[in-house]
Design a protein around this motif. Structure first.
Motif, PDB file in Angstrom:
ATOM      1  N   ARG A  73       7.371  18.829  12.247  1.00 60.25           N
ATOM      2  CA  ARG A  73       7.559  19.151  10.818  1.00 60.25           C
ATOM      3  C   ARG A  73       8.052  20.581  10.639  1.00 60.25           C
ATOM      4  NH1 ARG A  73       4.276  23.517   8.757  1.00 60.25           N
ATOM      5  NH2 ARG A  73       2.549  23.719  10.240  1.00 60.25           N
ATOM      6  N   ARG A  74       7.764  21.505  11.571  1.00 64.97           N
ATOM      7  CA  ARG A  74       8.314  22.864  11.472  1.00 64.97           C
ATOM      8  C   ARG A  74       9.787  22.900  11.855  1.00 64.97           C
ATOM      9  NH1 ARG A  74       4.120  26.907  11.604  1.00 64.97           N
ATOM     10  NH2 ARG A  74       2.090  25.980  12.057  1.00 64.97           N
ATOM     11  N   ILE A  75      10.171  22.032  12.769  1.00 59.08           N
ATOM     12  CA  ILE A  75      11.529  22.071  13.307  1.00 59.08           C
ATOM     13  C   ILE A  75      12.504  21.313  12.415  1.00 59.08           C
ATOM     14  CG2 ILE A  75      12.936  21.522  15.325  1.00 59.08           C
ATOM     15  CD1 ILE A  75      10.356  21.621  16.984  1.00 59.08           C
ATOM     16  N   GLU A  76      12.156  20.090  12.060  1.00 58.11           N
ATOM     17  CA  GLU A  76      13.040  19.235  11.262  1.00 58.11           C
ATOM     18  C   GLU A  76      12.222  18.569  10.155  1.00 58.11           C
ATOM     19  OE1 GLU A  76      15.815  18.633   9.804  1.00 58.11           O
ATOM     20  OE2 GLU A  76      16.886  18.533  11.709  1.00 58.11           O
ATOM     21  N   PRO A  77      11.864  19.320   9.100  1.00 57.19           N
ATOM     22  CA  PRO A  77      11.051  18.733   8.019  1.00 57.19           C
ATOM     23  C   PRO A  77      11.786  17.655   7.238  1.00 57.19           C
ATOM     24  CG  PRO A  77      11.791  20.937   7.414  1.00 57.19           C
ATOM     25  CD  PRO A  77      12.158  20.744   8.856  1.00 57.19           C
ATOM     26  N   VAL A  78      13.105  17.657   7.275  1.00 60.17           N
ATOM     27  CA  VAL A  78      13.869  16.630   6.563  1.00 60.17           C
ATOM     28  C   VAL A  78      13.583  15.248   7.148  1.00 60.17           C
ATOM     29  CG1 VAL A  78      16.196  15.857   5.987  1.00 60.17           C
ATOM     30  CG2 VAL A  78      15.643  18.292   5.929  1.00 60.17           C
ATOM     31  N   ILE A  79      13.323  15.175   8.446  1.00 61.13           N
ATOM     32  CA  ILE A  79      12.975  13.902   9.078  1.00 61.13           C
ATOM     33  C   ILE A  79      11.480  13.629   8.954  1.00 61.13           C
ATOM     34  CG2 ILE A  79      12.920  12.680  11.286  1.00 61.13           C
ATOM     35  CD1 ILE A  79      15.411  14.161  12.090  1.00 61.13           C
ATOM     36  N   ALA A  80      10.677  14.662   9.133  1.00 59.84           N
ATOM     37  CA  ALA A  80       9.225  14.472   9.165  1.00 59.84           C
ATOM     38  C   ALA A  80       8.663  14.047   7.810  1.00 59.84           C
ATOM     39  CB  ALA A  80       8.547  15.758   9.641  1.00 59.84           C
ATOM     40  N   LEU A  81       9.153  14.638   6.723  1.00 55.51           N
ATOM     41  CA  LEU A  81       8.547  14.392   5.408  1.00 55.51           C
ATOM     42  C   LEU A  81       8.633  12.917   4.976  1.00 55.51           C
ATOM     43  CD1 LEU A  81       7.182  15.426   2.869  1.00 55.51           C
ATOM     44  CD2 LEU A  81       9.433  16.068   1.982  1.00 55.51           C
ATOM     45  N   PRO A  82       9.806  12.264   5.007  1.00 59.05           N
ATOM     46  CA  PRO A  82       9.838  10.848   4.592  1.00 59.05           C
ATOM     47  C   PRO A  82       8.941   9.966   5.451  1.00 59.05           C
ATOM     48  CG  PRO A  82      12.059  11.732   4.791  1.00 59.05           C
ATOM     49  CD  PRO A  82      11.147  12.747   5.362  1.00 59.05           C
ATOM     50  N   GLY A  83       8.939  10.217   6.757  1.00 56.28           N
ATOM     51  CA  GLY A  83       8.111   9.410   7.633  1.00 56.28           C
ATOM     52  C   GLY A  83       6.630   9.587   7.362  1.00 56.28           C
ATOM     53  N   LEU A  84       6.212  10.829   7.127  1.00 54.50           N
ATOM     54  CA  LEU A  84       4.793  11.068   6.849  1.00 54.50           C
ATOM     55  C   LEU A  84       4.386  10.453   5.509  1.00 54.50           C
ATOM     56  CD1 LEU A  84       4.500  14.743   8.120  1.00 54.50           C
ATOM     57  CD2 LEU A  84       3.486  12.716   9.161  1.00 54.50           C
ATOM     58  N   ALA A  85       5.272  10.496   4.523  1.00 57.30           N
ATOM     59  CA  ALA A  85       4.952   9.891   3.231  1.00 57.30           C
ATOM     60  C   ALA A  85       4.790   8.375   3.363  1.00 57.30           C
ATOM     61  CB  ALA A  85       6.042  10.230   2.220  1.00 57.30           C
ATOM     62  N   ALA A 137      12.410  16.176  -1.037  1.00 58.76           N
ATOM     63  CA  ALA A 137      11.038  15.959  -1.493  1.00 58.76           C
ATOM     64  C   ALA A 137      10.962  14.824  -2.510  1.00 58.76           C
ATOM     65  CB  ALA A 137      10.488  17.260  -2.092  1.00 58.76           C
ATOM     66  N   ALA A 138      11.876  14.818  -3.485  1.00 56.34           N
ATOM     67  CA  ALA A 138      11.847  13.761  -4.507  1.00 56.34           C
ATOM     68  C   ALA A 138      12.111  12.394  -3.884  1.00 56.34           C
ATOM     69  CB  ALA A 138      12.878  14.067  -5.580  1.00 56.34           C
ATOM     70  N   GLY A 139      13.096  12.308  -2.991  1.00 61.19           N
ATOM     71  CA  GLY A 139      13.382  11.027  -2.351  1.00 61.19           C
ATOM     72  C   GLY A 139      12.238  10.539  -1.485  1.00 61.19           C
ATOM     73  N   SER A 140      11.621  11.455  -0.720  1.00 66.25           N
ATOM     74  CA  SER A 140      10.521  11.055   0.155  1.00 66.25           C
ATOM     75  C   SER A 140       9.306  10.605  -0.647  1.00 66.25           C
ATOM     76  CB  SER A 140      10.141  12.220   1.077  1.00 66.25           C
ATOM     77  OG  SER A 140      11.250  12.634   1.850  1.00 66.25           O
ATOM     78  N   LEU A 141       8.980  11.334  -1.718  1.00 62.75           N
ATOM     79  CA  LEU A 141       7.791  11.004  -2.509  1.00 62.75           C
ATOM     80  C   LEU A 141       8.026   9.789  -3.406  1.00 62.75           C
ATOM     81  CD1 LEU A 141       6.739  14.637  -3.439  1.00 62.75           C
ATOM     82  CD2 LEU A 141       5.781  13.169  -1.671  1.00 62.75           C
ATOM     83  N   ALA A 142       9.284   9.412  -3.603  1.00 65.89           N
ATOM     84  CA  ALA A 142       9.576   8.208  -4.393  1.00 65.89           C
ATOM     85  C   ALA A 142       9.487   6.940  -3.560  1.00 65.89           C
ATOM     86  CB  ALA A 142      10.966   8.318  -5.013  1.00 65.89           C
ATOM     87  N   LEU A 143       9.565   7.066  -2.250  1.00 62.40           N
ATOM     88  CA  LEU A 143       9.525   5.874  -1.391  1.00 62.40           C
ATOM     89  C   LEU A 143       8.243   5.071  -1.572  1.00 62.40           C
ATOM     90  CD1 LEU A 143      11.106   7.135   1.970  1.00 62.40           C
ATOM     91  CD2 LEU A 143      12.023   5.431   0.404  1.00 62.40           C
ATOM     92  N   PRO A 144       7.042   5.687  -1.527  1.00 64.64           N
ATOM     93  CA  PRO A 144       5.826   4.874  -1.716  1.00 64.64           C
ATOM     94  C   PRO A 144       5.783   4.186  -3.072  1.00 64.64           C
ATOM     95  CG  PRO A 144       5.296   7.017  -0.777  1.00 64.64           C
ATOM     96  CD  PRO A 144       6.717   7.085  -1.206  1.00 64.64           C
ATOM     97  N   ILE A 145       6.254   4.863  -4.112  1.00 62.07           N
ATOM     98  CA  ILE A 145       6.249   4.250  -5.443  1.00 62.07           C
ATOM     99  C   ILE A 145       7.192   3.059  -5.481  1.00 62.07           C
ATOM    100  CG2 ILE A 145       6.705   4.672  -7.877  1.00 62.07           C
ATOM    101  CD1 ILE A 145       5.940   7.557  -7.464  1.00 62.07           C
ATOM    102  N   LEU A 146       8.364   3.200  -4.857  1.00 65.01           N
ATOM    103  CA  LEU A 146       9.317   2.091  -4.822  1.00 65.01           C
ATOM    104  C   LEU A 146       8.756   0.909  -4.034  1.00 65.01           C
ATOM    105  CD1 LEU A 146      12.656   4.037  -4.242  1.00 65.01           C
ATOM    106  CD2 LEU A 146      11.818   3.017  -6.366  1.00 65.01           C
ATOM    107  N   LEU A 147       8.024   1.183  -2.957  1.00 62.73           N
ATOM    108  CA  LEU A 147       7.416   0.089  -2.206  1.00 62.73           C
ATOM    109  C   LEU A 147       6.375  -0.651  -3.036  1.00 62.73           C
ATOM    110  CD1 LEU A 147       6.981   1.782   1.292  1.00 62.73           C
ATOM    111  CD2 LEU A 147       8.611   0.005   0.665  1.00 62.73           C
ATOM    112  N   ASP A 148       5.656   0.079  -3.890  1.00 63.22           N
ATOM    113  CA  ASP A 148       4.666  -0.552  -4.751  1.00 63.22           C
ATOM    114  C   ASP A 148       5.305  -1.383  -5.851  1.00 63.22           C
ATOM    115  OD1 ASP A 148       2.226  -0.196  -3.747  1.00 63.22           O
ATOM    116  OD2 ASP A 148       1.593   1.432  -5.063  1.00 63.22           O
ATOM    117  N   LEU A 149       6.550  -1.026  -6.240  1.00 61.49           N
ATOM    118  CA  LEU A 149       7.217  -1.717  -7.332  1.00 61.49           C
ATOM    119  C   LEU A 149       8.003  -2.940  -6.877  1.00 61.49           C
ATOM    120  CD1 LEU A 149       8.537   1.318  -9.419  1.00 61.49           C
ATOM    121  CD2 LEU A 149       6.530  -0.101  -9.869  1.00 61.49           C
ATOM    122  N   ARG A 150       7.938  -3.281  -5.587  1.00 60.48           N
ATOM    123  CA  ARG A 150       8.687  -4.436  -5.084  1.00 60.48           C
ATOM    124  C   ARG A 150       8.095  -5.723  -5.649  1.00 60.48           C
ATOM    125  NH1 ARG A 150       9.874  -4.539   1.115  1.00 60.48           N
ATOM    126  NH2 ARG A 150      11.162  -6.230   0.319  1.00 60.48           N
TER     127      ARG A 150
END
Length: 600
Positions: free
Chosen positions: A54-66, A106-119
């Protein structure tokens, strides 16, 4: 050094956080309530690995962790550590990326769980949610919408704190990630994370087997021991250890499991790959490849020929169960029968042979690449040596030409100047004639120097034939006239066609005569000189003879006199021979022969 230590320490801290998060998810991975979602539970165990980058490539780490936090909450697993990892990834994102990139990721990563709930409710995730409606672990929403809002607000706060005018480019972030994945200094971190994750995945599959009543005849410690075998992958630099340990673990799992343990098989294949691919001499293919093939060959053999007495040592429940006679009078043991029927499939050994073949291919590729690199280095070194040799050759050529031109002209001017007192006594006309000869010698020297230097100033590195110093046999009369005087008569004998010899031989003959006359004027104290040049169909012969005091040829050769060395080098280049004969008190003869078409 301090920054490097801080960076290493930060990587270890992130690795420790990943281990703690993995450990928090492991106990619930084998929960009986979720046995039908084994693949999903195994996938959740992989997401904590992203904490390490997450320190090296947070763009990859953040969506996966969310997504990992959402799935962990969906399965009723502890999520607080993954929530904390999301916060840390947001912190790193704000410090390494620009404002708009940070907000977008950040917005795209944090929207993923909400989108999964709205399926739609027919989706697999929706069916899991309904299955968990009455779960006692399901006391918290999987991902409430306000949680994403809180994380976005934290992102704005982190941007206000950490935003800098200079951001880390995406290409540099990728380069740092590749370095982390390849740097030998980070090998222990990578191997530890891989080993712990593989061990957790093996344990999850074993837990599923326990729920299906597998391992019922094994000692209680054995399932956990097999799962712990994955931890040996941390010894990547000693690949024999994980290869042998995982061989035993795979054999035990084959005897006890109803279905193959995919995670254990992958770990076994990885260990075999590491065993063969290592390029060190101590792990040469001469023994690593036979060892891998032997192991894969023995596994199906062992499961088919293993005796009961040995199996009882491994599985004491066989002896405890006892033996009964069947209706046809054959001894029967239910535990032994259930174990013995699980033979190792030959097709499984053939499948595990693929990592071995891949390791051989990778090893050969590395060897070819290393050979190509060394060949390129040798070619480059050869080119440099050739260039240096060309420079040295050109320097030697220029040095010879400068010596011939300057030494000859300066010696003539010195001798003419030394005769000045005698010329003064003879009269004004002789003095003026002497000065005239000195001036003519200097001007000719300057002209030849200008021709010589013009070749160095050529833009294309090609000598201008109109300006290059290329005197020939036709210029010998002028050379002899310049060298001769009242005190040193010089006889010139030219025979043959002076235009026939090649240009190189003509220049060499001219320079030989020039150097020989310079030496006579400077050292010989001669009263006469004879220069004979014969141009023949087979070559050119040059002979310069004086009646001076002579010298010791052997001593002159040891003294490395530049003039004589230059004469030998010129004749050698034309493929000819040079003979210098001299005796102290008996004069000197310089005899050179240059054949037509000689080896240059």
């Amino acid at each position: 050094m301090k920054d490097l230590w801080t960076e290493r320490r930060a990587l270890w801290v992130d690795a420790a956080l990943a281990v703690v998060a993995l450990a928090s998810l492991l106990p619930s991975a084998a929960d009986p309530q979720f046995h039908q979602y084994l693949e999903l539970r195994m996938a959740v165990l992989v997401f904590p690995l992203l904490i390490a980058i997450r320190r090296i490539e947070p763009v990859i780490a953040l969506p996966g962790l969310a997504v990992g936090a959402y799935l962990a909450g969906l399965l009723g697993q502890p999520v607080w550590l993954l929530y904390g990892a999301v916060v840390l990834a947001l912190w790193s994102l704000a410090g390494r990326c620009g404002v708009w990139t940070t907000l977008g990721v950040a917005a795209g990563s944090l929207a993923l769980p909400i989108l999964l709930d709205l399926r739609p409710r027919a989706s697999a995730i929706t069916s899991i949610r309904y299955d968990l409606e009455d779960s006692p672990l399901n006391r918290w929403p999987w991902w409430p919408w306000w949680l994403s809002v809180v994380f976005l607000l934290l992102t704005l706060v982190f941007l206000a704190i950490r935003h800098r005018t200079h951001v880390v480019p995406a290409r540099q972030q990728w380069a740092e990630l590749r370095t982390f994945l390849r740097d030998p200094q980070d090998a222990w971190i990578r191997n530890l994370l891989i080993a712990l994750t593989v061990s957790a995945l093996i344990m999850a599959e074993i837990g599923q087997g326990l729920l299906d009543n597998a391992w019922w005849s094994a000692p209680q410690w054995m399932p956990y021991g097999v799962a712990a075998a994955g931890l040996t992958l941390v010894f990547r630099r000693r690949p024999v250890i994980p290869a042998l340990v995982l061989t035993v673990a795979s054999l035990l799992s084959n005897w006890q499991s109803y279905e193959p343990n995919i995670s254990l098989s992958c770990a076994f294949g990885l260990a075999l790959y590491w065993l063969v691919v290592s390029p060190k001499r101590s792990r040469s293919l001469r023994w690593t490849l036979p060892l891998a093939i032997t192991v894969l060959t023995l596994l199906p053999v062992i499961t088919r020929v293993m005796r009961v007495s040995y199996l009882q040592l491994i599985f004491p429940s066989i002896k405890i169960m006892g033996w009964d006679y069947t209706y046809n009078g054959v001894l029967h043991n239910r535990t032994y029968d259930s174990i013995a029927q699980n033979v190792w499939p030959i097709s499984f050994s053939l499948a595990l042979l693929l990592p071995v073949l891949a390791a051989i291919a990778v090893r050969q590729y590395r060897r070819n690449r290393e050979a190509a690199r060394r060949e390129a280095e040798l070619e480059q070194a050869a080119e440099l040596l050739e260039a240096e040799q060309v420079i040295l050759t050109e320097r030697a050529t220029i040095a010879r030409d400068l010596h011939d031109v300057v030494a000859h002209a300066v010696n003539l001017m010195v001798i003419q100047a030394e005769t000045g007192p005698d010329l003064v006594r003879r009269g004004e006309a002789d003095v003026l004639a002497g000065f005239q000869r000195i001036g003519d010698a200097g001007r000719r020297a300057l002209t030849e120097l200008d021709r010589l230097l013009s070749t160095l100033r050529d833009a294309d590195g090609i000598a201008d034939p109109q300006l290059a110093p290329q005197p020939g046999l036709a210029d010998l009369p002028q050379l002899v006239a310049d060298a001769s005087g009242n005190q040193l008569p010089v006889e010139l004998d030219l025979q043959g066609d002076l235009e026939t010899p090649p240009e190189g031989q003509q220049v060499t003959a001219y320079r030989l005569v020039q150097e020989a006359l310079t030496n006579v004027v400077k050292h010989a104290q001669a009263t006469g000189v004879r220069v004979a040049v014969r141009s023949e169909e087979t070559g050119v012969r040059v002979e310069v003879t004086d009646d001076g005091i002579g010298f010791d040829v052997a001593a002159a050769r040891r003294g490395n006199r530049h003039g004589l060395a230059g004469m030998r080098e010129r004749v050698r280049i034309e493929g000819g021979t040079l003979d210098i004969r001299s005796t102290p008190g008996a004069g000197t003869t310089v005899d050179a022969w240059m054949p037509v078409g000689g080896d240059r």
